[in-house]
Scaffold this motif. Structure first.
Motif, PDB file in Angstrom:
ATOM      1  N   GLU A  58       0.409  29.167  -4.432  1.00  0.00           N
ATOM      2  CA  GLU A  58       0.498  27.852  -3.786  1.00  0.00           C
ATOM      3  C   GLU A  58       1.769  27.104  -4.227  1.00  0.00           C
ATOM      4  O   GLU A  58       2.492  26.542  -3.396  1.00  0.00           O
ATOM      5  CB  GLU A  58      -0.725  27.037  -4.182  1.00  0.00           C
ATOM      6  N   THR A  59       2.023  27.150  -5.557  1.00  0.00           N
ATOM      7  CA  THR A  59       3.210  26.452  -6.072  1.00  0.00           C
ATOM      8  C   THR A  59       4.491  27.070  -5.525  1.00  0.00           C
ATOM      9  O   THR A  59       5.448  26.370  -5.177  1.00  0.00           O
ATOM     10  CB  THR A  59       3.241  26.527  -7.620  1.00  0.00           C
ATOM     11  N   GLY A  62       5.077  25.968  -2.111  1.00  0.00           N
ATOM     12  CA  GLY A  62       5.299  24.537  -1.967  1.00  0.00           C
ATOM     13  C   GLY A  62       6.413  24.029  -2.864  1.00  0.00           C
ATOM     14  O   GLY A  62       7.600  24.325  -2.650  1.00  0.00           O
ATOM     15  N   PRO A  63       6.020  23.303  -3.931  1.00  0.00           N
ATOM     16  CA  PRO A  63       7.008  22.597  -4.756  1.00  0.00           C
ATOM     17  C   PRO A  63       8.099  23.491  -5.337  1.00  0.00           C
ATOM     18  O   PRO A  63       9.238  23.037  -5.470  1.00  0.00           O
ATOM     19  CB  PRO A  63       6.169  22.004  -5.899  1.00  0.00           C
ATOM     20  N   ALA A  64       7.788  24.750  -5.664  1.00  0.00           N
ATOM     21  CA  ALA A  64       8.794  25.565  -6.347  1.00  0.00           C
ATOM     22  C   ALA A  64       9.567  26.459  -5.384  1.00  0.00           C
ATOM     23  O   ALA A  64      10.283  27.369  -5.800  1.00  0.00           O
ATOM     24  CB  ALA A  64       8.123  26.421  -7.425  1.00  0.00           C
ATOM     25  N   ARG A  65       9.411  26.179  -4.094  1.00  0.00           N
ATOM     26  CA  ARG A  65       9.990  27.056  -3.062  1.00  0.00           C
ATOM     27  C   ARG A  65      11.474  27.366  -3.310  1.00  0.00           C
ATOM     28  O   ARG A  65      11.898  28.513  -3.180  1.00  0.00           O
ATOM     29  CB  ARG A  65       9.818  26.376  -1.701  1.00  0.00           C
ATOM     30  N   ASN A  66      12.227  26.368  -3.700  1.00  0.00           N
ATOM     31  CA  ASN A  66      13.669  26.594  -3.860  1.00  0.00           C
ATOM     32  C   ASN A  66      14.147  26.618  -5.305  1.00  0.00           C
ATOM     33  O   ASN A  66      15.335  26.542  -5.568  1.00  0.00           O
ATOM     34  CB  ASN A  66      14.442  25.520  -3.084  1.00  0.00           C
ATOM     35  N   ASP A  67      13.194  26.737  -6.223  1.00  0.00           N
ATOM     36  CA  ASP A  67      13.551  26.714  -7.639  1.00  0.00           C
ATOM     37  C   ASP A  67      13.584  28.150  -8.178  1.00  0.00           C
ATOM     38  O   ASP A  67      12.560  28.742  -8.503  1.00  0.00           O
ATOM     39  CB  ASP A  67      12.509  25.866  -8.396  1.00  0.00           C
TER      40      ASP A  67
END
Ligand code: ADP
Length: 263
Positions: A58-59, A62-67
């Motif tokens: 999920e992460t 979502g939030p970590a898609r481009n990290d």
């Protein structure tokens, strides 16, 4: 107890025959409870890494898609969780295979010197990795018992692996095989932190772990000694555990005299 009344024939009147039977339900209930506890525990153990995997997926979506840095880190953790699930499933399958064979007598001549040397050889890389040296005190063979080669290999694999994992880095472990009168003793000794007395009777319970942290860090499932116990029951052999906190532990497998075939 449960009483059952069975009508044996259809003849009417005074000659009707009945069969009255009693059955001890306490044992059946106990087994049934053990089975459902086991399924609950197994499900819980499998759910934990699965929940963690779902969370990371999920992460990552979502939030970590481009990290990129986070992604590498998460993927590594995910791989570990997947490996943990695979280990649990392998151990669960082993247990179920052994249970299915529980009532079949063991019938092969197995030379324990070959088994122990083979297992000690195969675990050498793990031992080296953990900074442990495996010392062998193995009688010149053959020292044979009636058994199942694969199952006995698994017993000593689990015991030697535990000694390496829970032993003390920088110290040795001793694998010993000797005849003691009419019996045969095979033992694995480590000089690790030892096991407090109150835990010893419970070590062979499924999923029982003395310390969750250490066991997790060492990739434990808590099923290894349960597997050992099941296999040894089929071989009519006993497991004797001795341990002293701060000094180390020894796990000894005692094979009964009538099971021996001196060669
Ligand atoms: P695991 O997969 O966790 O190693 P086991 O059933 O093989 O499961 O062992 C159960 C627990 O017993 C371990 O988690 C550990 O806490 C303890 N244990 C087993 N062997 C040793 C040992 N040689 N020294 C200290 N503790 C041990």
């Amino acid at each position: 107890y449960r009483a059952t009344v069975l009508l044996l024939d259809q003849a009417g009147g005074a000659n009707r025959q009945y069969l009255l039977s009693f059955r001890d339900q306490t044992e059946a209930h106990r087994l049934e409870r053990m089975r459902s506890d086991f399924i609950a525990n197994a499900s819980h153990e499998l759910r934990t890494p699965l929940a963690s995997l779902s969370g990371f997926i999920e992460t990552l979506r979502g939030p970590a898609r481009n990290d990129e840095a986070a992604r590498d880190n998460f993927l590594e953790i995910m791989q570990k969780q997947a490996e943990r699930m695979a280990r649990l499933i392998d151990d669960l399958l082993s247990l179920s295979r052994i249970e299915m064979k529980a009532h079949i007598a063991v019938k092969d001549q197995v030379d324990l010197t070959t088994v122990l040397n083979h297992v000690a050889d195969s675990l050498k890389p793990l031992a080296t990795n953990l900074g442990v040296e495996i010392e062998r005190h193995i009688e010149p063979g053959p020292v044979s018992v009636l058994g199942d080669r694969d199952e006995l290999t698994q017993v000593f694999q689990n015991l030697i692996e535990n000694a390496c994992k829970y032993g003390q880095s920088g110290k040795k472990i001793i694998v010993e095989l000797k005849r003691a009168g009419e019996s045969i003793k095979a033992s694995v000794q480590d000089f690790g932190p030892g096991i407090p007395d109150e835990h010893i009777p419970r070590l062979t319970e499924r999923f029982y772990r003395v310390s969750l942290e250490t066991s997790r860090a060492q990739k434990g499932t808590g099923l290894g000694l349960a597997i050992v116990k099941h296999i040894l029951t089929r071989h009519r052999a006993r497991l004797v555990v001795r341990s002293k906190v701060g000094e180390g532990s020894s796990f000894t497998v005692m094979f009964e005299p009538q099971k021996l075939e001196r060669t």
